[in-house]
Motif scaffolding. Structure first.
Motif, PDB file in Angstrom:
ATOM      1  N   GLU A   1    -121.890  67.904 -30.566  1.00  0.00           N
ATOM      2  CA  GLU A   1    -120.840  66.934 -30.865  1.00  0.00           C
ATOM      3  C   GLU A   1    -120.458  66.171 -29.595  1.00  0.00           C
ATOM      4  OE1 GLU A   1    -117.570  68.921 -32.707  1.00  0.00           O
ATOM      5  OE2 GLU A   1    -118.612  69.177 -34.613  1.00  0.00           O
ATOM      6  N   GLY A   2    -120.415  66.882 -28.475  1.00  0.00           N
ATOM      7  CA  GLY A   2    -120.119  66.221 -27.206  1.00  0.00           C
ATOM      8  C   GLY A   2    -121.181  65.200 -26.853  1.00  0.00           C
ATOM      9  N   ILE A   3    -122.435  65.530 -27.141  1.00  0.00           N
ATOM     10  CA  ILE A   3    -123.536  64.589 -26.916  1.00  0.00           C
ATOM     11  C   ILE A   3    -123.369  63.368 -27.816  1.00  0.00           C
ATOM     12  CG2 ILE A   3    -126.040  64.276 -27.091  1.00  0.00           C
ATOM     13  CD1 ILE A   3    -126.340  67.267 -26.456  1.00  0.00           C
ATOM     14  N   ALA A   4    -122.988  63.613 -29.079  1.00  0.00           N
ATOM     15  CA  ALA A   4    -122.849  62.533 -30.059  1.00  0.00           C
ATOM     16  C   ALA A   4    -121.776  61.534 -29.656  1.00  0.00           C
ATOM     17  CB  ALA A   4    -122.528  63.112 -31.443  1.00  0.00           C
ATOM     18  N   VAL A   5    -120.726  62.003 -28.986  1.00  0.00           N
ATOM     19  CA  VAL A   5    -119.655  61.103 -28.539  1.00  0.00           C
ATOM     20  C   VAL A   5    -120.046  60.391 -27.246  1.00  0.00           C
ATOM     21  CG1 VAL A   5    -117.275  60.959 -27.708  1.00  0.00           C
ATOM     22  CG2 VAL A   5    -117.830  62.465 -29.628  1.00  0.00           C
ATOM     23  N   SER A   6    -120.579  61.140 -26.288  1.00  0.00           N
ATOM     24  CA  SER A   6    -120.756  60.588 -24.943  1.00  0.00           C
ATOM     25  C   SER A   6    -121.890  59.574 -24.845  1.00  0.00           C
ATOM     26  CB  SER A   6    -120.986  61.722 -23.939  1.00  0.00           C
ATOM     27  OG  SER A   6    -122.123  62.479 -24.281  1.00  0.00           O
ATOM     28  N   ILE A   7    -122.964  59.771 -25.618  1.00  0.00           N
ATOM     29  CA  ILE A   7    -124.105  58.863 -25.489  1.00  0.00           C
ATOM     30  C   ILE A   7    -123.743  57.427 -25.862  1.00  0.00           C
ATOM     31  CG2 ILE A   7    -126.333  58.272 -26.544  1.00  0.00           C
ATOM     32  CD1 ILE A   7    -127.176  61.147 -26.201  1.00  0.00           C
TER      33      ILE A   7
END
Length: 264
Positions: free
Chosen positions: A164-170
């Motif tokens: 989920e963190g990857i999904a937001v930050s990218i």
């Protein structure tokens, strides 16, 4: 009371802040370890499914059945379970952008150029924030009732919060070129878990009873089964490692079964 709530709150906070781990991986790693992500997501799903059916549902049935009798207790527990399913399903439904869509770290190699992606990142962060409310309740309520199970659920939710963190930050980084801004938005989306847990807990506190706690545990079981089937397992397969994700599921169940036997 403060001492009783401290450990569940810290577990919930830690699970929520795992979105920051995902963001850090995305922003500073050079490539996506698809096999590890696939296995980890499957492991998280296996832990959640096993705990939901073997522990939480059974604890809820026994607690409610002790007051209303076995048959009525089973009926109320089942209704509470599917109530949890409907709750998380209703929260997930309005999401236009799937916050659990697989994102590769390699996407960061593209140069920031599309401002529309900023909106996508913010909407994803909002969707994840809303979605994390019931996850916070799941971790917190379970840890209050059974700290050992609470730790297992916190770890499982933390693992599933990393993508989920990857999904937001990218998308935020791709839109702005600012690594710290991408990290902050990712971290903020995870803070919804402890906030949601505290709000829900103190709202429910005046009504807390063995039956109410049983209904909460059964609802938590429904939430976690839905998350596993709707999000974790499909996301694991998105990384192209279908069999590895299943090995992760079985490993998660086996680890959880063994830990419950040893700690039981």
């Amino acid at each position: 009371m403060a001492h009783t709530l401290f450990v569940p709150l810290m577990l919930t906070l830690g699970a929520g802040l795992a979105t920051g781990i995902g963001s850090t991986i995305a922003l500073f790693a050079h490539r996506t370890n698809k096999r590890l992500l696939s296995f980890s997501l499957g492991l998280s799903g296996g832990v959640m499914i096993y705990v939901s059916f073997v522990e939480l549902f059974q604890q809820a049935r026994e607690a409610i059945g002790a007051i209303y009798g076995p048959q009525t207790g089973m009926g109320i527990t089942t209704l509470a379970f599917f109530g949890g399913v409907l709750l998380i399903g209703g929260i997930d439904r309005p999401s236009v952008e799937n916050p659990h869509e697989a994102h590769m770290i390699e996407e960061l190699e593209k140069k920031p150029k599309n401002a529309k992606l900023m909106r996508m990142g913010l909407m994803t962060a909002l969707a994840i924030g809303i979605h994390n409310f019931p996850e916070g309740i799941a971790t917190f309520a379970t840890a209050v009732e059974n700290p050992t199970l609470g730790i297992a659920i916190a770890v499982a939710i933390a693992i599933h919060n990393i993508p989920e963190g990857i999904a937001v930050s990218i998308p935020v980084f791709y839109a702005t070129g600012d690594r710290m801004k991408a990290f902050r938005y990712s971290l903020l989306s995870g803070l919804a878990e402890p906030v949601g847990a505290l709000l829900a807990y103190f709202i429910l506190m005046p009504f807390m009873s063995p039956v109410m706690m049983g209904c909460i545990l059964a609802g938590v079981a429904g939430i976690m089964v839905f998350i596993s089937i709707d999000e974790l397992l499909p996301a694991a397969r998105e990384y192209g490692e279908a069999h590895i994700s299943i090995y992760g599921v079985m490993s998660g169940m086996a680890i959880m079964a063994l830990s419950l036997i040893l700690l039981g």
